[in-house]
Write a protein that holds these residues in place. Structure first.
Motif: not given
Length: 110
Positions: A58-67
């Motif tokens: 979840a952290r990896d996915l949301t970090d990438r989505e935020s970028s």
């Protein structure tokens, strides 16, 4: 609008078109494997409760989505028995949150 097409993805998303189906598949996998509950707190605020084991994903996915989609705000916190992931958008992007909510609901029942 259906969640199967990408008409709900706003122009402000900078993720290349070719990568969008892959990103959606990552969210679909998270929904199918870890999503326990979702709650719409307001038109611009969605809360997911996830299996705590999904935190790194979840952290990896949301970090990438935020970028690539700066209109999203993701906040992750641990509750006693679950991982809480809050998703917020501006009023201008409520339709995106609506589509994501529908997609998550479909993933939970799949």
């Amino acid at each position: 609008m259906t969640t199967d097409d990408q008409t709900w993805v706003p122009e402000s998303c900078t993720l290349p078109n070719a990568q969008r189906p892959l990103r959606l598949a990552e969210f679909d996998d998270l929904f199918a494997t870890a999503l326990r509950e979702q709650q719409r707190l307001s038109p611009t605020h969605l809360r997911w409760r996830l299996d705590p084991a999904a935190e790194p994903t979840a952290r990896d996915l949301t970090d990438r989505e935020s970028s690539c989609c700066s209109f999203f705000s993701f906040t992750i916190a641990r509750d006693a028995d679950a991982l809480r992931l809050d998703v917020q958008v501006s009023a201008a992007h409520v339709d995106v949150l609506d589509a994501l909510t529908q997609r998550a609901a479909a993933g939970m029942t799949a």
